[in-house]
Design a protein around this motif. Structure first.
Motif, short mmCIF file in Angstrom:
data_model
loop_
_atom_site.label_atom_id
_atom_site.label_comp_id
_atom_site.label_asym_id
_atom_site.label_seq_id
_atom_site.Cartn_x
_atom_site.Cartn_y
_atom_site.Cartn_z
N GLN C 35 0.96 -1.15 -0.09
CA GLN C 35 -0.10 -0.06 0.01
C GLN C 35 0.78 1.30 0.09
O GLN C 35 1.93 1.15 0.37
N THR C 36 0.42 2.23 -0.50
CA THR C 36 0.96 3.62 -0.20
C THR C 36 -0.08 4.55 0.65
O THR C 36 -1.47 4.21 0.04
N GLY C 37 0.32 5.61 1.12
CA GLY C 37 -0.64 6.43 1.65
C GLY C 37 -1.21 7.44 0.81
O GLY C 37 -0.62 7.83 -0.23
N THR C 38 -2.33 8.04 1.11
CA THR C 38 -2.92 9.15 0.23
C THR C 38 -2.07 10.29 0.34
O THR C 38 -1.23 10.40 1.41
N ASP C 39 -2.02 11.02 -0.95
CA ASP C 39 -1.04 12.01 -0.95
C ASP C 39 -1.15 13.00 0.09
O ASP C 39 -2.41 13.31 0.49
N VAL C 40 -0.01 13.74 0.48
CA VAL C 40 0.06 14.66 1.43
C VAL C 40 -0.25 16.26 0.45
O VAL C 40 0.22 16.22 -0.48
N ALA C 41 -1.16 17.12 1.09
CA ALA C 41 -1.50 18.21 0.62
C ALA C 41 -0.19 19.17 0.23
O ALA C 41 0.69 19.02 1.02
N GLU C 42 -0.02 19.91 -0.76
CA GLU C 42 1.08 20.84 -1.26
C GLU C 42 1.24 22.15 -0.12
O GLU C 42 0.16 21.98 0.42
#
Lengths: 316, 274, 426
Positions: C35-42
């Motif tokens: 799995q990968t985590g959901t993207d982090v906000a810019e």
């Protein structure tokens, strides 16, 4: 139990001597008062001790691992499987044998030293009692880390103090902590040293209720110090001796710190104790199995305690 | 006094030798706290510090907010000790001197829990405290320990040893049970209360694992937790800091012991059971 | 005893029975696909996060966090220092009661367990963190999923007394297994050493000294399905290790708490295998000028090269975090090569990012750069939740092998059996 009053109360009667039969109302009042006295303890005890105990007992019949702790009821009940597994485990069996060795030698030794120290300080000497009392109590309050460092130094094979002293009388001392035959005696010595102070202060408290005039009277009748100790002090100290032997026994059956800091259970598992093995299983996250080990320890402790109560029977 | 002059001298001799053997590790701990880490690692170890230094202490105090941790420890240990002295002696008296329904069962249950290894109830207890919202609070640190089966057992055994006539005499005088407990029994329990007080205070003062887990911020750390912060590393131990910390932790306990020790002697004098 | 006890027992038993109606849910769903985590906000981080860190790291981290707060004016990092003692217990109880911080430093061998408890947030894909030593990177991966970053690292090297080696006729460190044993023997015969080398005679943690040799022979501790201890490569290494004790080159009855530093300084035991913290330890005991009397070298090569054990600490973000983006941005900050170099200056913790080793402080130190070289090939044990338990049985068997001369093949077979019955725990 009325052993301390000079004329023992007639057996089977709990009424006040010469006070006549107590009425029902008085008995009820007594019961009510007793429960009022018991109430605060019972409330706190129920919430913070009994409830966690019931939970952990349940856990011992399941296959709970650390990953199940968030959902404690979402596990399989496996009955006595943990218990049968424990008794089949060769390391746990060795841990049981080690613990038995430790308790059978350690408890009598600790009790004897504690009682001897208490008696000597209570009446044997007239000066410096406070100094000795404080001194004998310091092992109890010394940090286990310092204790471990110093005892390793004492027990060292080549230059350790104990072997140096033995060499003076021509004895070639053993490799105390490195030899599987000597590692347990080393820990017993250390545990006695660390724990007799606690027993000593409890005995000192108990000795206060031994009537001194009986000793004086017996001394006039020509009884020796040993006879007086044997026939006056010991019987009067019975509740206290029971207390110290039970609590020391419980503590020693759960002994943990000494092997933990000194030997890590080695060499070759010669000092691994039941509690240490249980602690390791908790560390590995095998909560169900570890809980069942704890309850095996508990049952053993309960049996031993019952025997102690029987031997030092209370006549109530 | 027991025995002759000569016997006395012998006894002093034996006790003195025992005393030296018994306090040696304590002395070494205190002396060790003034040594450098290098000297502490030497083999064979030294007794007197070769170059005495206060570094361990200055480091400890410079790095720690000592006052706050000390206060937390005092509050917790005092609460736990007070709770045990009052509640355990109440039940101990009831179990020793009074007759009531369920007495035997209560005693058996209390004795039973005394025998259960503490490690097994640790996790359920923490979940309970967390659910009650007591994590990171001082009550969370002391509430679970206000009573102990050990205390009840100790008080019961001691009160069993007191003359029963005292209670009966009180009743004849028309005093209620609570009044007998408070006015007659408790004043006689000096030595036992002192013993229980010392042991409880000591146990609470040195408790490490529970405050470590319950305290979530440094504001509610107790002394042993704070002192452990920098002395043990991942792969190495700073023995100098460790011994200095241990010495600092032990000092208040020594003071408590000395105070209660006096109560001990007063107990003998005031109870009149000479 | 009489009835009241029975009543109590019945009460307890009935409580257990009512609870026992429940059963284990079929699967936990965590296994399987990486799995990968959901993207982090810019953009810059903001909000307040709580971070746990152990010991000296916990003490110094606030200074580094101040730099992060400066770069992200809206963000605040509260660091709580916790003692190493019992830190693991603190984490597991906090996971149970759901009272975790946002992010934390954790020991490398705890990753599998915490991931198994479903407490860790998988590393978001758009986070700029890379360039770690391979072995260190491996400590963050559980079942193919990466849960955080290696924060700092350590590895094990051969320590030896250069002056005594010269006396024994060696002006270089050994690079082969035979060479190491010859040198250790010569230390005893030519340089007056009591034992040629200090090796742990089994017991807790001794696997960390044995595995570098096994890895050097190409041993793998897992085949992806389960543990593999009973392999020819492992046997090779354990037999070699045992020979040091059989031939009297290493002490088989050393005390549980070894006196490594004083013995090294006195020359009684002029070689041992350990990590970077030992440099300051032996220098403290040795006093002034001792740093010129010893050196460090890579673990002698087996048929597959030189390898060692990689340890250190990882940095993770917990699933329960309310400020997930900020927490991950803080982790990203910690993995920045420049920040890693700064952190080395503050803490002397070795950087896990390879490029951070190019800075002066690290590159110019002869001994430290050997650690850097060794880290390139150093390995970590598999991150199964049951690893600690399984390796404890390896440690126990190693004690029998070294102290009583037990057969290495039998010992490994026993370990394999126990490992199979314990399982990977995933």
């Amino acid at each position: 139990m009325t052993a301390t009053t000079a004329p023992p109360a007639p057996p089977g009667e709990t009424t006040a001597p010469g006070g006549g039969k107590r009425t029902r109302a008085a008995a009820r009042a007594e019961g009510r008062a007793a429960w009022i006295l018991a109430l605060p303890f019972c409330l706190l005890f129920l919430v913070f001790t009994l409830w966690p105990v019931v939970q952990s007992l349940f856990m011992s019949f399941t296959d709970t691992r650390s990953r199940d702790l968030r959902t404690p009821f979402n596990v399989n009940v496996i009955g006595l499987e943990n218990y049968t597994r424990a008794f089949a485990d060769p390391v746990f069996r060795q841990a049981m044998a080690n613990t038995a060795y430790f308790v059978l030698v350690g408890v009598p030794l600790t009790l004897t030293v504690a009682l001897a120290a208490a008696v000597a300080l209570n009446r044997g000497i007239s000066k410096l009692r406070g100094v000795f009392r404080l001194g004998f109590y310091t092992p109890v309050i010394t940090s286990i880390v310092a204790v471990a460092v110093v005892w390793r130094f004492l027990l060292e094979t080549d230059y350790g103090l104990i072997n140096t002293a033995l060499a003076w009388v021509g004895i070639d001392g053993p490799n105390w902590l490195g030899d599987p035959n000597w590692s347990m005696p080393s820990l017993i010595m250390m545990a006695t040293w660390r724990n007799f102070g606690t027993g000593m202060i409890i005995f000192l408290a108990g000795l206060q209720s031994v009537p001194w005039h009986l000793h004086e009277a017996a001394a006039i009748d020509g009884a020796s110090a040993w006879q007086r100790f044997r026939h006056i002090t010991l019987p009067m100290m019975r509740p206290t001796i029971l207390f110290v032997s039970v609590t020391t026994g419980i503590g020693y059956l759960q002994f943990f710190e000494e092997p933990y800091v000194m030997t890590s259970g080695g060499p070759l598992n010669s000092t691994i104790s039941m509690s240490m093995y249980t602690y390791n299983q908790f560390g590995f996250g095998n909560y169900g199995f570890a809980a069942s080990l704890s309850y095996i320890i508990f049952v053993i402790v309960a049996v031993v305690t019952a025997i102690q109560f029987r031997l030092l029977r209370e006549n109530d | 006094m027991l025995g002759s002059r000569k016997q006395q001298y012998w006894l002093y001799g034996v006790l003195a030798v025992a005393l030296v053997a018994v306090i040696a590790p304590f002395v070494w701990m205190v002396l060790g706290s003034f040594k450098t880490t290098g000297e502490l690692r030497q083999s064979p170890p030294t007794w007197w510090p070769e170059t005495a230094t206060l570094d361990n202490y200055t480091q400890l105090f410079a790095r720690l907010d000592f006052g706050g941790y000390f206060t937390n420890s005092i509050v917790v240990a005092t609460a736990v000790t007070a709770g045990n002295l009052v509640f355990c002696s109440m039940l101990g008296y009831a179990l020793a001197m009074l007759d009531f329904r369920g007495k035997r069962a209560l005693f058996v249950v209390v004795m039973t829990t005394l025998m259960i290894p503490g490690v097994v109830t640790f996790v359920p207890l923490f979940v309970l405290v967390a659910n009650a919202g007591l994590v990171d609070t001082l009550p969370g640190l002391f509430l679970p320990f206000l009573v102990s089966p050990f205390g009840v057992f100790l008080m019961r055994q001691f009160i069993l040893g007191l003359p029963r006539d005292l209670v009966d005499a009180g009743r004849v005088d028309g005093a209620g049970e609570l009044r007998i407990y408070w006015r007659i029994i408790l004043p006689l329990c000096g030595p036992a209360l002192a013993t229980l007080g010392i042991l409880t205070f000591l146990g609470s003062w040195n408790n490490f694992l529970w405050p470590l887990v319950v305290a979530q911020t440094e504001q509610s750390y107790t002394l042993p937790v704070a002192l452990a912060l920098y002395s043990t590393g991942q792969n190495s131990t700073q023995y100098g800091l460790l011994l200095a910390g241990a010495t600092v932790v032990v000092l208040p306990v020594l003071v408590v012991f000395m105070i209660f020790q006096r109560r001990f002697i007063e107990g003998i004098a005031t109870t009149g059971i000479k | 005893m009489r009835r009241p006890t029975t009543t109590a027992l019945v009460l307890v038993a009935s409580a257990a029975l009512t609870l026992s109606a429940c059963g284990r849910a079929e699967t936990d769903g965590a296994g399987g696909e990486p799995q990968t985590g959901t993207d982090v906000a810019e953009g810059a981080a903001d909000g307040t996060i709580t971070v746990w860190a152990m010991g000296a790291e916990g003490e110094k981290l606030p200074d580094l966090a101040a730099q992060f707060e400066e770069e992200n004016p809206g963000a605040k990092v509260n660091v709580t220092a916790i003692p190493w003692d019992a830190a693991h217990d603190k984490f597991t109880t906090a996971i149970t009661a759901n009272s975790l911080p946002d992010a934390a430093m954790v020991g490398t061998t705890w990753m599998g367990e915490f991931a198994g408890l479903d407490a860790l947030d998988p590393l978001p894909e758009n986070l700029e963190v890379d360039g770690f030593f391979e072995g260190a990177q491996g400590t963050t991966e559980v079942d193919g999923t990466s849960y955080g970053i290696p924060w700092y690292v350590e590895t094990r090297l051969l320590y030896y007394r250069t002056d005594l080696a010269e006396q024994a006729g060696f002006d270089e460190a050994p690079t082969t297994w035979e060479g190491l044993k010859e040198m250790a023997k010569a230390m005893q015969t030519e340089a007056g050493a009591e034992y040629g080398i200090g090796l742990q005679a089994g017991g807790t943690g001794s696997w960390q000294t044995v595995m570098p040799f096994a890895w050097g022979e190409g041993a793998e501790l897992t085949d992806g399905e389960g543990y593999t201890f009973d392999t020819p490569e492992m046997l090779e290494a354990v037999e070699y290790y045992q020979s040091f004790f059989d031939e009297g080159i290493a002490n088989k009855s050393a005390p549980a708490q070894p006196t490594t530093e004083p013995d090294f300084v006195s020359g009684d035991v002029p070689m041992f295998i350990s990590g970077p913290w030992m440099m300051s330890a032996v220098e403290e005991v040795g006093g002034e000028g001792f740093e010129d009397k010893y050196s460090v070298a890579k673990i002698p090569e087996g048929s597959a090269g030189s390898s060692s054990f990689v340890g250190g600490s990882d940095f993770v973000v917990f699933k329960s975090s309310q400020e997930r983006d900020t927490a991950w941005k803080f982790v990203e900050f910690l993995a920045d090569p420049e920040v890693q170099a700064t952190w080395y200056d503050m803490s002397t913790d070795l950087p896990s990012v390879q490029s951070a080793w190019d800075t002066d402080a690290l590159a110019s130190d002869e001994k430290l750069s050997v650690f850097g070289e060794q880290l390139e090939t150093a390995k970590a044990p598999p991150s199964y939740p049951t690893w600690e338990q399984v390796v404890a049985s390896l440690d126990t068997e190693l004690e029998k092998v070294t102290k009583t001369g037990a057969d290495p093949a039998e010992a490994l077979k026993t370990v394999q059996q126990q490992a199979d019955s314990i399982g990977t725990g995933q």
